[in-house]
Design a protein around this motif. Structure first.
Motif, mmCIF file in Angstrom:
data_model
loop_
_atom_site.group_PDB
_atom_site.id
_atom_site.type_symbol
_atom_site.label_atom_id
_atom_site.label_comp_id
_atom_site.label_asym_id
_atom_site.label_seq_id
_atom_site.Cartn_x
_atom_site.Cartn_y
_atom_site.Cartn_z
ATOM 1 N N LEU A 212 -14.711 3.023 6.257
ATOM 2 C CA LEU A 212 -13.571 2.177 5.912
ATOM 3 C C LEU A 212 -13.711 1.629 4.494
ATOM 4 O O LEU A 212 -12.734 1.578 3.738
ATOM 5 N N TYR B 162 -4.729 -4.136 4.058
ATOM 6 C CA TYR B 162 -4.243 -2.954 4.797
ATOM 7 C C TYR B 162 -5.377 -2.303 5.577
ATOM 8 O O TYR B 162 -5.245 -2.025 6.789
ATOM 9 N N TYR B 163 -6.498 -2.058 4.921
ATOM 10 C CA TYR B 163 -7.590 -1.373 5.609
ATOM 11 C C TYR B 163 -8.337 -2.293 6.572
ATOM 12 O O TYR B 163 -8.927 -1.824 7.544
ATOM 13 N N PHE C 271 -12.527 3.946 1.758
ATOM 14 C CA PHE C 271 -11.080 4.031 1.587
ATOM 15 C C PHE C 271 -10.553 2.929 0.666
ATOM 16 O O PHE C 271 -9.513 3.097 0.017
ATOM 17 N N VAL C 272 -11.252 1.810 0.621
ATOM 18 C CA VAL C 272 -10.840 0.688 -0.209
ATOM 19 C C VAL C 272 -11.386 0.820 -1.626
ATOM 20 O O VAL C 272 -10.663 0.634 -2.604
ATOM 21 N N TYR D 139 0.825 -1.204 0.000
ATOM 22 C CA TYR D 139 0.000 0.000 0.000
ATOM 23 C C TYR D 139 0.861 1.257 0.000
ATOM 24 O O TYR D 139 0.529 2.254 -0.658
#
Length: 298
Positions: free
Chosen positions: A115, A145-146, A118-119, A23
């Motif tokens: 969340l 990562y998220y 963000f992905v 990331y």
């Protein structure tokens, strides 16, 4: 270095075990400008959920102190990317995020939706305007990562795969997007902030920003739809930019969000522990972050 060397490096890494490293390459080497724009759009989308937009309006952070809120959000998320989940500044950033959220009655569902943005939103942005698309390998790493960040924030029932994140986002928006007067004020303040960065070009930039919003967002905020010609011009310009970027050599040194010219509130530097707000007392109601043990301190 050649143009696709970073992608070759990413393919040598494990998308689960090395999700932070992957990331970081995506966000600071391959697509720093695009990821910044996409995360701005991701956070902006959340205002169209009335429970989120209304709360942000009540705190006045995004209407009265818009630049500071923008800076603090970008810098706190950036600290985790730069220093990781176990680095001192990364842990401090997560602790600050959790401390701020504890001051309000925020549902786990709203936190999980944020969340998801963000992905999903950066992947969709890069599909349209990136110099290349994310591979399935990279999508898996971004989801991992998220997912990790979400666990540190105490969020439960987190999707595991990119496809699950995408389904969760689409279903939540279909069920919850709607009008709220406070959310509209937050939206207006955010658009004014971003347009204001460009001085006399502010009206043009505001119009271009509106042209990038999809119809569901425009309807939720009760904005008029931009003319088709404006939409086409803006989107064509971004695609032409992508073609130009594809011809550039790869970025050898990382570019972090703290280096962006849009961060204007800390000309003399900052300490991660001092970013954000410090709620005096938690409001009545539940909070998705476990209070018995601070995830950022484990």
């Amino acid at each position: 270095m050649r143009r696709y060397d970073w992608l070759r490096e990413i393919r040598r890494l494990d998308p689960e075990r090395d999700c932070l490293r992957i990331y970081r390459i995506i966000a600071t080497h391959e697509f720093p400008w695009d990821v910044t724009r996409a995360l701005e759009l991701a956070l902006y989308r959340t205002y169209a959920v009335p429970s989120i937009g209304r709360l942000l309006a009540e705190t006045a952070e995004l209407t009265d102190r818009t630049q500071k809120r923008y800076d603090d959000t970008a810098l706190l998320l950036d600290a985790v990317v730069e220093h990781g989940f176990d680095g001192a500044d990364g842990r401090t950033a997560i602790r600050r995020i959790n401390q701020m959220h504890r001051g309000y009655d925020i549902s786990n569902e709203d936190m999980r939706y944020v969340l998801c943005t963000f992905v999903v939103v950066p992947k969709r942005w890069l599909d349209e305007y990136g110099w290349r698309r994310l591979t399935a390998h990279e999508q898996q790493a971004v989801a991992a990562y998220y997912r990790t960040l979400g666990r540190h924030m105490g969020i439960t029932d987190i999707p595991r795969t990119y496809e699950e994140f995408e389904r969760c986002l689409d279903a939540y928006e279909a069920a919850h997007f709607g009008w709220d007067e406070g959310a509209r004020r937050v939206s207006d303040a955010t658009l004014d902030l971003m347009a204001g960065w460009y001085g006399p070009l502010a009206p043009v930039v505001r119009g271009a920003s509106m042209a990038l919003l999809d119809d569901t967002l425009l309807e939720a905020f009760r904005y008029e739809r931009p003319a088709p010609a404006v939409r086409k011009t803006v989107r064509t310009a971004l695609k032409l930019r992508a073609r130009a970027v594809r011809l550039l050599p790869p970025r050898r040194t990382p570019h972090y969000a703290r280096q962006n010219p849009e961060i204007k509130g800390y000309p003399n530097g900052f300490r991660v522990a001092e970013l954000g707000t410090f709620p005096a007392a938690r409001r009545t109601g539940g909070c998705p972050v476990p209070h018995g043990e601070d995830p950022a301190a484990t």
